[in-house]
Design an enzyme around this catalytic site. Structure first.
Site: not given
Ligand code: COI
Length: 329
Positions: A258, A263, A295
Site C-alpha cells: 500500500d 510513490e 496508500h
Molecule cells: C500517515 O498517516 O502517516 C499515512 O501514511 C497516511 C497518508 C495519507 C499520509
C-alpha cells in the site's frame, strides 16, 4: 485565526466546513500540493495544514517564518518526511494526528493478506474468463501461519489483536517493546529471528534512516520459501528491486504493497492516460502475486474525520496557547 489547508479532497470538505461553522475561524481549502511552487500562498496565515508523503524542503520552513506562519499541522501520523530541526530553527511548531484510526490500517493489512492467501485476484480473473476450475489455487488459513509484526505502536498493536483474533500465531519485534504486550510473550529479540520464523511479515513502523530497506535481499533470504510481505507503512522500508526478485523466484508467495518508495508522483494521481515512467513500479504492477494499492489503508470515514478535526484543533491550540497535545517533539 486564519489557516490554509493543502491537498484538500472532496471527502474532507464536510469536516472542514463543520469546524469552520463551529469555531468561526477561517480555513482556505486548496486541492494543491504544498511545495516550493505553492508555499507563497501561505503568506499571512497563522497555520498551514497538509497531508502528503513526499519530503518537505527545509527552505519551506524559512518561508513559513517569513510569512508569519506559526504552526504546521499535518493531517496524518507519519513525520518521517519532515525535518523537525529545520522547523524548530525557524520557530515553526509541527503537529500531527498520532491516532486517527489505528484500526483502519491494521484492518487493511489483514484484508490484503486474506486476499493473497485465498488467491482472490486469480479467481476473479479466472471467473471473468469463465474458467471456474479450482486447482491449483488452494488457499491457506491464518491459523496455520505465524505472522511477524514489525513495530508495536498503536497500529501494530491493533494488527496484533486482529491477527490473533483470526487464530494466527503472532510474533513481534520493536526496538522499544510495549510492557503490556511483553506479557503475551510474543516479542522476538532480533529481526533475524523475526524474518526466519514468520510466514508473513506485516510492517507497522516509520521509515527511520536506520530502517531504510529493512526488507532487502539479505532479510528476504532468511524467510521461509513461500512467505508473504505486507506493507501498509512506508515504501522506503522495502528494497523494491529485491522484493521483485523474491516474488519471481518463489521465495515470496505474495506481497501487498500500500506504499511504494517513490510513490508521491504516482499515488493519489490519475495517470490513466499516461505511460508510467517508473520501470520498477511497472514491473510490480505486472506481477500477479502482488496487490498494489495507492496508500489507502488509512482511508476510512472515521480516519478522515479525525485527521481533519484533530489537525485543525491542533493548529488552533498552538496559535491560542502556544502548544497542543499533538506537538511533535
Ligand atoms: C500517515 O498517516 O502517516 C499515512 O501514511 C497516511 C497518508 C495519507 C499520509
Amino acid at each position: 485565526m486564519k489557516f490554509i489547508a493543502f491537498n484538500v479532497r472532496e471527502d474532507e470538505e464536510k469536516y472542514f466546513a463543520q469546524w469552520v461553522d463551529e469555531t468561526g475561524n477561517e480555513v482556505l481549502r486548496l486541492p494543491d500540493m504544498l511545495d516550493m511552487s505553492t508555499v507563497d500562498k501561505t503568506k499571512g496565515f497563522d497555520g498551514v495544514l497538509a497531508l502528503q508523503t513526499g519530503v518537505y524542503p527545509d527552505e519551506m520552513f524559512a518561508k513559513f517564518k517569513e510569512y508569519g506562519v506559526k504552526v504546521f499541522s499535518i493531517r496524518n501520523v507519519g513525520v518521517d518526511n519532515i525535518n523537525l530541526e529545520a522547523a524548530k530553527k525557524n520557530g515553526i511548531v509541527v503537529t500531527n494526528v498520532p491516532a486517527y484510526s489505528p484500526n483502519a490500517i491494521a484492518e487493511f493489512s489483514v484484508t490484503q493478506l486474506m486476499q493473497l492467501l485465498r488467491n482472490t485476484t486469480i479467481f476473479r480473473n479466472k471467473v471473468a474468463k469463465q474458467d471456474f476450475r479450482w486447482a491449483p489455487y488452494v488457499g491457506k488459513e491464518l491459523r496455520s501461519l505465524t505472522v511477524g509484526v514489525v513495530g508495536t505502536g498503536r497500529i501494530g498493536r491493533a494488527a496484533i489483536d486482529i491477527y490473533r483474533g483470526f487464530g494466527a500465531k503472532v510474533i513481534a519485534y520493536d526496538l522499544y517493546p510495549n510492557p503490556e504486550l511483553k506479557k503475551l510473550g510474543i516479542y522476538v529479540d532480533s529481526y533475524d529471528e523475526l524474518f526466519s520464523n514468520a510466514d508473513v511479515i506485516t510492517l507497522h513502523m516509520p521509515a527511520t534512516p536506520a530502517d531504510q530497506h529493512l526488507v532487502n535481499t539479505e532479510n528476504l533470504n532468511k524467510m521461509k520459501d513461500g512467505s508473504y510481505i505486507i506493507n501498509t507503512a512506508r515504501g522506503a522500508l522495502i528494497d523494491t528491486k529485491a522484493l521483485i526478485e523474491a516474488l519471481k523466484s518463489g521465495k515470496l508467495a505474495g506481497a501487498a504493497l500500500d506504499t511504494y518508495e517513490n510513490e508521491s508522483d504516482i499515488f493519489n494521481h490519475d495517470l490513466s492516460n499516461q505511460e508510467i515512467k517508473d520501470a520498477t513500479f511497472k514491473e510490480l504492477l505486472a506481477l500477479d502475486n502482488v496487490l498494489v494499492t495507492p496508500h489507502v489503508a488509512f482511508y476510512t470515514e472515521t480516519a478522515v474525520e479525525n485527521m481533519v478535526l484533530i489537525a485543525l484543533n491542533s493548529a488552533k491550540d498552538v496559535c491560542k496557547d502556544g502548544t497542543a497535545s499533538t506537538v511533535v517533539k
